[in-house]
Enzyme design. Structure first.
Site, PDB file in Angstrom:
ATOM      1  N   TRP A  54      72.787  -1.139  53.401  1.00 26.56           N
ATOM      2  CA  TRP A  54      74.199  -0.763  53.458  1.00 26.56           C
ATOM      3  C   TRP A  54      74.602   0.292  52.419  1.00 26.56           C
ATOM      4  CZ3 TRP A  54      78.582  -1.236  56.157  1.00 26.56           C
ATOM      5  CH2 TRP A  54      79.789  -0.963  55.494  1.00 26.56           C
ATOM      6  N   ASP A  57      81.165   3.937  49.587  1.00 25.94           N
ATOM      7  CA  ASP A  57      81.658   5.097  48.811  1.00 25.94           C
ATOM      8  C   ASP A  57      80.616   5.890  48.001  1.00 25.94           C
ATOM      9  OD1 ASP A  57      83.671   3.337  49.446  1.00 25.94           O
ATOM     10  OD2 ASP A  57      84.496   3.197  47.432  1.00 25.94           O
ATOM     11  N   GLU A 239      92.992   3.623  46.941  1.00 25.10           N
ATOM     12  CA  GLU A 239      91.650   3.439  46.366  1.00 25.10           C
ATOM     13  C   GLU A 239      91.062   4.807  46.000  1.00 25.10           C
ATOM     14  OE1 GLU A 239      89.961  -0.500  48.609  1.00 25.10           O
ATOM     15  OE2 GLU A 239      89.703   1.351  49.725  1.00 25.10           O
TER      16      GLU A 239
HETATM   17  C1  FRU Z   1      86.604   1.754  48.885  1.00 20.96           C
HETATM   18  C2  FRU Z   1      86.330   0.487  48.106  1.00 20.96           C
HETATM   19  C3  FRU Z   1      86.659   0.681  46.641  1.00 20.96           C
HETATM   20  C4  FRU Z   1      85.760  -0.322  45.975  1.00 20.96           C
HETATM   21  C5  FRU Z   1      84.533  -0.263  46.830  1.00 20.96           C
HETATM   22  C6  FRU Z   1      83.801  -1.565  46.948  1.00 20.96           C
HETATM   23  O1  FRU Z   1      85.881   1.870  50.051  1.00 20.96           O
HETATM   24  O2  FRU Z   1      87.053  -0.587  48.644  1.00 20.96           O
HETATM   25  O3  FRU Z   1      88.016   0.536  46.325  1.00 20.96           O
HETATM   26  O4  FRU Z   1      85.495   0.004  44.646  1.00 20.96           O
HETATM   27  O5  FRU Z   1      84.958   0.147  48.115  1.00 20.96           O
HETATM   28  O6  FRU Z   1      82.589  -1.412  47.596  1.00 20.96           O
END
Ligand code: FRU
Length: 530
Positions: A54, A57, A239
């Site tokens: 997987w 980000d 985010e």
């Molecule tokens: C964005 C997010 C971030 C977090 C990460 C966790 O896609 O939700 O805010 O740090 O993914 O995997």
């Protein structure tokens, strides 16, 4: 002259000469390849994917000693989201990536959520030396037990550092370096060195807004200000912010751009990234007056109107002589990222893109284009000029290895220009421009493989055109499982993923009222294999 050309092209098409030429030009890349297995069918040719498991980000990107580093949210034990690690990949040209060992593992303080990394050139942290500058990564610790207990402070900010140019990492002993002030969603720190203010600035997301902090040493952080309450899109939580100064195109004026990903509530549903243009005085971010007006008149501004560009941020430490602002995004959407039909690995990144800030007709827009490093992988296969759309026009693409199609077209009043990419299996992707409501669109509803999620192809994606005039352009980058379309020199962008049964090896272009025309069209194949 144009009429003669059109006649010639029609004759060539009728005699089949054109298709021979095209076959010849892509001969080296193999015969028609039906997508038989996942490795061949879905693994992109020139977009980064993890070897297995997987990915979400992009994190911690920096450039150092000739190498671009890319880290990413990674769960190595499954193809769905889980306890987050930072995976790592490196590249010399932003296009060809080599995956490296995992950089950061979860520990007793929690999972390693998104964040950023910087080269501490002046050794302000004292964790290295001026001769061998340390590299510092600021990330979010997400404590899963705290989350289960509904503890409001289960997200804090941690620090890790590398003293060997980013190859290996150790966690800082005094973690967390920033405690939670009582905000449930408190994450994704992006750190920059502000030359003007001679200090480090951190921006992080705090539920429905961002918070700014400053520091002299990347370890001790002071709260400065907040931005975002009631401004821009708020269909979901904020985010992965990013902030940076940038020169307004062809002027000496400097503005600051704040990038902000939001999930849900993006332009065409689910996850997406909006931006703001303003000024930052070392303490607070304030919207530019003109941009504020634009927001009032046109609603939120999106970096990408496709459904698959999320959580993107920009590289740190790009040398001043280079001067580019380079961005990469996660090419998926939380609506269906865990359901896409790959089995060994899940999800890819967008092409790295250069961002610029343009001020035209008294409005700002952030434009994006693939980085120029991509050009060296492009071979011109065919080029056409002055194609009338009295009849539908069609040709072959080299999409089994990747294609870029650059097209300039003129659309008549009230006309609709429709571009189709398709294959013989029956997959069709359509996109184009509709002058009746001045919008671009991208429609994947006629792809065969779409039922893995109701949200994947529930509607077509649309975007308002930002600039005026009858002449339009599109750069279409097609990999095996994605399309990235840059209209009007990058003013309006669509990025979407697709899972066709075989390569979308055919293109056709048609005009609704038959008055529009293609001024020029250039077809490239993307040859990433030596
Ligand atoms: C964005 C997010 C971030 C977090 C990460 C966790 O896609 O939700 O805010 O740090 O993914 O995997």
């Amino acid at each position: 002259m144009k009429n003669k050309l059109i006649l010639l092209i029609s004759i060539l098409m009728v005699t089949g000469f054109l298709s021979c030429r095209q076959k010849k030009s892509v001969q080296n890349s193999g015969e028609k390849k039906v997508f038989k297995n996942e490795e061949f069918s879905y693994r992109p040719n020139f977009h980064f994917t993890p070897k297995t498991s997987w990915m979400n980000d992009p994190n911690g990107m920096f450039y150092h000693e000739g190498i671009y580093h890319l880290f990413f949210q990674h769960y190595p034990d499954d193809i769905v989201w889980g306890p987050m690690h930072w995976g790592h990949a490196t590249s010399r040209d932003l296009i060809k990536w080599e995956q490296q060992p995992i950089a950061l593992y979860p520990d007793d303080k929690g999972y390693i959520f998104s964040g950023s990394a910087v080269v501490d050139t002046l050794n302000t942290s004292g964790l290295g030396s001026i001769e061998k500058p340390p590299i510092l990564a600021l990330f979010t610790y997400h404590d899963p037990e705290g989350e289960l207990l509904d503890a409001i402070d289960h997200q804090t900010q941690g620090l890790a550092f590398s003293t060997d140019s980013g190859n290996s990492w150790q966690k800082y002993g005094g973690n967390p370096v920033l405690k939670n002030p009582g905000i449930r969603d408190f994450r994704d720190p992006k750190v920059i060195w502000s030359k003007d203010h001679e200090k480090w600035i951190m921006v992080l997301s705090a539920f429905d807004r961002v918070r700014f902090y400053d520091s002299k040493n990347l370890i001790d952080w002071n709260f400065l200000s907040e931005f975002g309450n009631g401004v821009g899109a708020h269909g979901g939580i904020w985010e992965c912010p990013d902030i940076f100064p940038i020169e307004v195109n062809e002027s000496n004026e400097i503005k600051w751009i704040l990038l902000l990903s939001i999930n849900d509530g993006a332009a065409n549903g689910g996850s997406g990234t909006q931006y703001f243009v303003g000024d930052f005085d070392g303490k607070s971010f304030v919207l530019d007056e003109l941009f504020q007006q634009q927001l009032k008149e046109n609603g939120p501004f999106w970096l990408d109107y496709g459904k698959d560009n999320y959580a993107g941020v920009t590289w740190s430490n790009i040398p001043t002589e280079d001067g580019r602002r380079i961005f990469i995004g996660w090419m998926s959407n939380w609506q269906y990222a865990e359901k896409v039909p790959t089995k060994k690995w899940r999800n890819s990144m967008t092409l790295p893109r250069e961002l610029k800030l343009v001020r035209k007709n008294d409005s700002y827009s952030v434009i994006s284009k693939p980085v120029t490093e991509f050009d060296k992988y492009k071979n011109l296969v065919d080029s056409y000029e002055g194609i009338s759309l009295k009849n539908k026009w069609s040709a072959n693409t080299s999409s089994h290895i990747g294609a870029e199609i650059e097209v300039e077209f003129e659309v008549m009043d009230g006309d609709k220009l429709n571009i189709l990419l398709y294959n013989q299996e029956g997959d069709t992707l359509s996109f184009g421009y509709d002058d009746r409501d001045n919008t671009f669109f991208l429609d994947r509803r006629k792809l065969l493989q779409k039922n893995f999620s109701d949200d994947y192809a529930s509607s077509k994606s649309v975007a308002p055109r930002k600039i005026k005039g009858k002449n339009l352009s599109a750069k279409i980058v097609l990999d095996k499982t994605s399309v990235e379309i840059f209209y009007d020199d990058g003013h309006t962008v669509f990025t979407e993923i697709l899972f066709p049964k075989e390569a979308l090896s055919k293109i056709s272009i048609a005009s609704k009222t038959k008055g529009s025309k293609i001024e020029s069209l250039r077809m490239f194949e993307i040859a990433t294999e030596e």
